[in-house]
Design a protein around this motif. Structure first.
Motif, PDB file in Angstrom:
ATOM      1  N   ARG A  92     126.381 -10.755  41.827  1.00 51.08           N
ATOM      2  CA  ARG A  92     127.835 -10.958  41.823  1.00 51.08           C
ATOM      3  C   ARG A  92     128.213 -12.093  42.758  1.00 51.08           C
ATOM      4  O   ARG A  92     127.458 -12.457  43.658  1.00 51.08           O
ATOM      5  N   ASP A  93     129.405 -12.610  42.556  1.00 52.54           N
ATOM      6  CA  ASP A  93     129.924 -13.644  43.430  1.00 52.54           C
ATOM      7  C   ASP A  93     131.444 -13.573  43.397  1.00 52.54           C
ATOM      8  O   ASP A  93     132.039 -12.911  42.541  1.00 52.54           O
ATOM      9  N   ILE A  94     132.052 -14.268  44.339  1.00 52.71           N
ATOM     10  CA  ILE A  94     133.517 -14.343  44.375  1.00 52.71           C
ATOM     11  C   ILE A  94     133.921 -15.729  43.907  1.00 52.71           C
ATOM     12  O   ILE A  94     133.443 -16.735  44.455  1.00 52.71           O
ATOM     13  N   GLY A  95     134.779 -15.795  42.901  1.00 54.77           N
ATOM     14  CA  GLY A  95     135.175 -17.102  42.402  1.00 54.77           C
ATOM     15  C   GLY A  95     136.047 -16.997  41.175  1.00 54.77           C
ATOM     16  O   GLY A  95     136.794 -16.017  41.008  1.00 54.77           O
ATOM     17  N   VAL A 115     132.655 -20.857  38.941  1.00 52.97           N
ATOM     18  CA  VAL A 115     132.461 -21.471  40.260  1.00 52.97           C
ATOM     19  C   VAL A 115     132.695 -20.391  41.304  1.00 52.97           C
ATOM     20  O   VAL A 115     133.679 -19.641  41.221  1.00 52.97           O
ATOM     21  N   GLY A 116     131.766 -20.267  42.265  1.00 54.96           N
ATOM     22  CA  GLY A 116     131.897 -19.219  43.260  1.00 54.96           C
ATOM     23  C   GLY A 116     131.392 -19.640  44.622  1.00 54.96           C
ATOM     24  O   GLY A 116     130.818 -20.725  44.784  1.00 54.96           O
ATOM     25  N   ASN A 117     131.600 -18.759  45.603  1.00 58.79           N
ATOM     26  CA  ASN A 117     131.159 -19.038  46.972  1.00 58.79           C
ATOM     27  C   ASN A 117     129.649 -19.152  47.092  1.00 58.79           C
ATOM     28  O   ASN A 117     129.126 -19.960  47.855  1.00 58.79           O
ATOM     29  N   GLY A 118     128.938 -18.254  46.389  1.00 63.83           N
ATOM     30  CA  GLY A 118     127.497 -18.195  46.550  1.00 63.83           C
ATOM     31  C   GLY A 118     127.083 -17.614  47.883  1.00 63.83           C
ATOM     32  O   GLY A 118     126.043 -17.963  48.430  1.00 63.83           O
ATOM     33  N   ASN A 119     127.886 -16.690  48.391  1.00 66.08           N
ATOM     34  CA  ASN A 119     127.559 -16.105  49.695  1.00 66.08           C
ATOM     35  C   ASN A 119     127.648 -14.585  49.674  1.00 66.08           C
ATOM     36  O   ASN A 119     127.882 -13.958  50.691  1.00 66.08           O
ATOM     37  N   GLY A 120     127.506 -13.993  48.501  1.00 72.66           N
ATOM     38  CA  GLY A 120     127.395 -12.548  48.451  1.00 72.66           C
ATOM     39  C   GLY A 120     128.704 -11.806  48.324  1.00 72.66           C
ATOM     40  O   GLY A 120     129.754 -12.383  48.028  1.00 72.66           O
ATOM     41  N   LEU A 121     128.598 -10.501  48.572  1.00 77.30           N
ATOM     42  CA  LEU A 121     129.689  -9.585  48.272  1.00 77.30           C
ATOM     43  C   LEU A 121     130.710  -9.484  49.400  1.00 77.30           C
ATOM     44  O   LEU A 121     130.345  -9.395  50.574  1.00 77.30           O
ATOM     45  N   ARG A 156     132.835 -11.073  51.214  1.00 81.01           N
ATOM     46  CA  ARG A 156     132.976 -11.861  52.430  1.00 81.01           C
ATOM     47  C   ARG A 156     133.250 -13.305  52.046  1.00 81.01           C
ATOM     48  O   ARG A 156     133.035 -13.713  50.910  1.00 81.01           O
ATOM     49  N   SER A 157     133.689 -14.058  53.021  1.00 83.84           N
ATOM     50  CA  SER A 157     134.051 -15.440  52.736  1.00 83.84           C
ATOM     51  C   SER A 157     132.806 -16.323  52.698  1.00 83.84           C
ATOM     52  O   SER A 157     131.688 -15.871  52.951  1.00 83.84           O
ATOM     53  N   ASP A 158     133.021 -17.590  52.392  1.00 78.89           N
ATOM     54  CA  ASP A 158     131.902 -18.514  52.268  1.00 78.89           C
ATOM     55  C   ASP A 158     131.414 -18.938  53.649  1.00 78.89           C
ATOM     56  O   ASP A 158     132.151 -18.861  54.640  1.00 78.89           O
ATOM     57  N   GLU A 218     129.937 -25.840  50.182  1.00 80.66           N
ATOM     58  CA  GLU A 218     129.331 -26.078  48.879  1.00 80.66           C
ATOM     59  C   GLU A 218     129.545 -24.846  47.997  1.00 80.66           C
ATOM     60  O   GLU A 218     129.322 -23.723  48.429  1.00 80.66           O
ATOM     61  N   LYS A 219     129.954 -25.076  46.767  1.00 79.50           N
ATOM     62  CA  LYS A 219     130.210 -23.961  45.858  1.00 79.50           C
ATOM     63  C   LYS A 219     129.091 -23.854  44.809  1.00 79.50           C
ATOM     64  O   LYS A 219     128.501 -24.854  44.415  1.00 79.50           O
TER      65      LYS A 219
END
Lengths: 152, 448
Positions: free
Chosen positions: B205-208, B228-234, B236-238, B242-243
């Protein structure tokens, strides 16, 4: 050869006209002259499963009696009117019921006005939906005509 | 001039728009967050629980600096304290629907995890309730739906499909190794830093924000997704600017049915790319003097699934470039002290290496309530470095008993083998990997 007397002709003509009138005055849709069962189905519930259920009941009635022997009208009002919104996911099933068994769908204008007020625009209705002034009045009228009300 | 990522995104979006009228037919993109128009509840409560038991013989490390200690691959996660255990693998509850019932064009999907796993208890840390999904989907345009929030990323089948219809207890080695992302701060080279996870596993999963749509033509269903997402997990913020970008295309011949077990034959390709910030140790611990750098993480794959009557099959080939998780020092539990007392085992990552893998999966229903399954998977890890390369082969035999459509029992036996293919049999890594046990698992899945 035996000649027919005028009173006999008049008798048979009167009998024929009487039978036609009796048939015309019977409950139901003129498009369903051979219908033996006349059913009005009510959908007024917000639960989406009730949409599936009312369509299932209609399909089962058609399957049991045959498309020519049963006359069905589904009256939607209140939250149940969502069934007759153009975008409804059951639109394909509604098409099938109309095409295969001439099932009729009635949409309550009072509810439509409320929807319009809440949405800020009038929602598009299914092309098969017929506007009626009030869903509950339509049901009472149909009952007066001899229809049986079922609310799945 | 647009770069390759942009061109791919535009190409996929254009392909989708060029297709015919959109439909509400179910697939993973549609099923997980989109509601049937005009026929959804304001809030439908749902969820599932997965109690399970897993077992290995618990063979200890047979060589290396941690010889005689627990082998991480023979312990059961997330705690890694035992080689057999009962566990609540997943326990999720959520609500979904259309908040304003008259507006079918706006849907939401909310799900939280309360089980004991890498989401709630990464690296055996303190467990807690974690948000796994919180998304809003807008269905206003024929060419593209828009989904924003936290949700499953378009990608490999094992990750994208709903977990409650997953046919096995454990993921394939390649999916677990390169797709189920663990977020760590450093590369693991500092000798006294366990380098444990800094947050939940990615859980695919990602946030985006995602554009996607499904189109139907002549019994075929074509889907695309661009995200397009943060790529930093569940939840939480980036941690950098880089996205990540995610691309997905699928086409499926529909045989019939609906929902998560709809019958059809699907082919799909996917691509993911992003950057990860990592600390490279210069001393004995991760300190401010160490070097922080961004490393590219790329994943792509191609696969197919088939479900028709009694028969089920799936196959996928997956490639990973960059940020290759490289096990632990000596195969020990992170934080374990070496026998010489000079270093602690840590999670490791090879930021510029490569990996690949594949699986073949078949299922056959011998009765309406019993399915037999067999899966073979291979994972080639660190293929760019001869000495570091590892090969994992797993043959999984499985059986599923369906109590009803929403409750089933899953039993798996995994024949597991691993080796360092470029090192002699007598080398320490091969001695360690020879100790990898088979694994037995049994799980109940109940959906409500």
């Amino acid at each position: 050869m035996i000649s027919q007397r005028p009173w006999q002709l008049r008798f048979w003509a009167a009998l024929l006209i009487g039978l036609i009138c009796t048939g015309a005055l019977a409950a139901g849709n003129p498009d369903k002259p051979f219908a033996e069962k006349h059913v009005v189905l009510q959908i007024s519930d917000p639960d989406p499963f009730k949409q599936t259920l009312v369509l299932n009941v209609a399909a089962n009635l058609v399957k049991h009696y045959g498309p020519d022997k049963v006359d069905i009208e589904i009256v939607a009002f209140g939250p149940g009117l969502r069934l007759l919104l153009e975008e409804n996911a059951n639109a394909g099933r509604i098409d099938n019921l109309v095409d295969s068994a001439s099932v009729r769908f009635s949409a309550c204008e009072n509810t439509l006005s409320k929807f319009t007020q809440n949405l800020g625009r009038e929602p598009e209705l299914n092309a098969h939906a017929t506007h009626v002034s009030a869903g509950v009045v339509r049901i009472l009228d149909l009952i007066d005509e001899g229809y049986t009300l079922i609310k799945p | 001039m647009p770069n390759t990522k942009t061109r791919l995104a535009v190409l996929i979006a254009a392909a989708g728009m060029a297709a015919t009228a959109p439909v509400q037919a179910a697939n993973w993109l549609i099923l997980q967050g989109t509601e049937p128009a005009g026929a959804a509840e304001r809030a439908r409560l749902w969820g599932f629980i997965q109690p399970e038991f897993q077992y290995t013989e618990g063979t200890e490390l047979e060589a290396g600096p941690f010889s005689g200690q627990d082998a991480i691959f023979n312990t059961i996660g997330p705690d890694r304290d035992a080689s057999s255990q009962f566990n609540i693998r997943r326990a999720r509850i959520g609500v979904r629907g259309q908040g304003f019932p008259l507006d079918s064009k706006t849907n939401y999907f909310f799900l939280v995890e309360a089980g004991n796993n890498g989401i709630t208890k990464p690296g055996g840390g303190l467990g807690s309730l974690k948000l796994t999904d919180a998304s809003v989907t807008f269905n206003h345009f024929d060419a593209a739906r828009v989904r924003v929030g936290q949700f499953k990323t378009p990608g490999a089948e094992e990750g994208l499909k709903a977990i409650h219809v997953f046919d096995y207890v454990n993921f394939t080695s390649v999916t677990d190794g390169v797709l189920l992302e663990r977020y760590i701060d450093a590369d693991g080279s500092a000798p006294n830093d366990p380098n444990g996870p800094n947050g939940p596993v990615g859980a695919f999963r990602d946030i985006g924000v995602q554009l996607f749509q499904t189109f139907k033509r002549d019994g075929w269903e074509h889907s695309y997704a661009v995200m397009v997402g943060n790529g930093n997990g569940l939840a939480r913020s980036d941690n950098n600017n880089e996205k990540d970008i995610y691309l997905y295309l699928s086409t499926e011949k529909i045989f019939g049915g609906k929902g998560a077990r709809r019958q059809g034959w699907k082919g799909f390709v996917w691509y993911q790319q992003g950057d990860r910030t990592l600390t490279l140790a210069q001393g004995t611990d991760s300190t401010a003097d160490d070097v922080e750098d961004d490393f590219e993480r790329k994943r792509w794959g191609v696969g197919t699934t088939y479900l028709n009557g009694k028969y089920r099959a799936a196959a996928e080939y997956i490639v990973a470039d960059g940020m290759i998780r490289n096990g632990t020092d000596g195969g020990a539990i992170p934080g374990a002290l070496s026998n010489a007392g000079t270093s602690r085992a840590s999670l490791n990552v090879l930021p510029e290496d490569e990996a690949d893998g594949w699986y073949l999966d078949f299922g056959y229903k011998i009765r309406p309530d019993i399915e037999l399954d067999i899966r073979y998977d291979r994972f080639n890890r660190a293929t760019d470095t001869d000495a570091a390369e590892r090969r994992f082969d797993t043959l999984t035999l499985g059986a599923q008993y369906f109590f009803n459509k929403k409750t089933r029992f899953i039993f798996n036996y995994e024949f597991r083998e691993a080796e360092a293919p470029n090192l002699p049999n007598s080398a320490v890594p091969n001695q360690i990997l020879d100790g990898m046990d088979d694994r037995i698992s049994a799980q109940i899945l109940a959906i409500f």
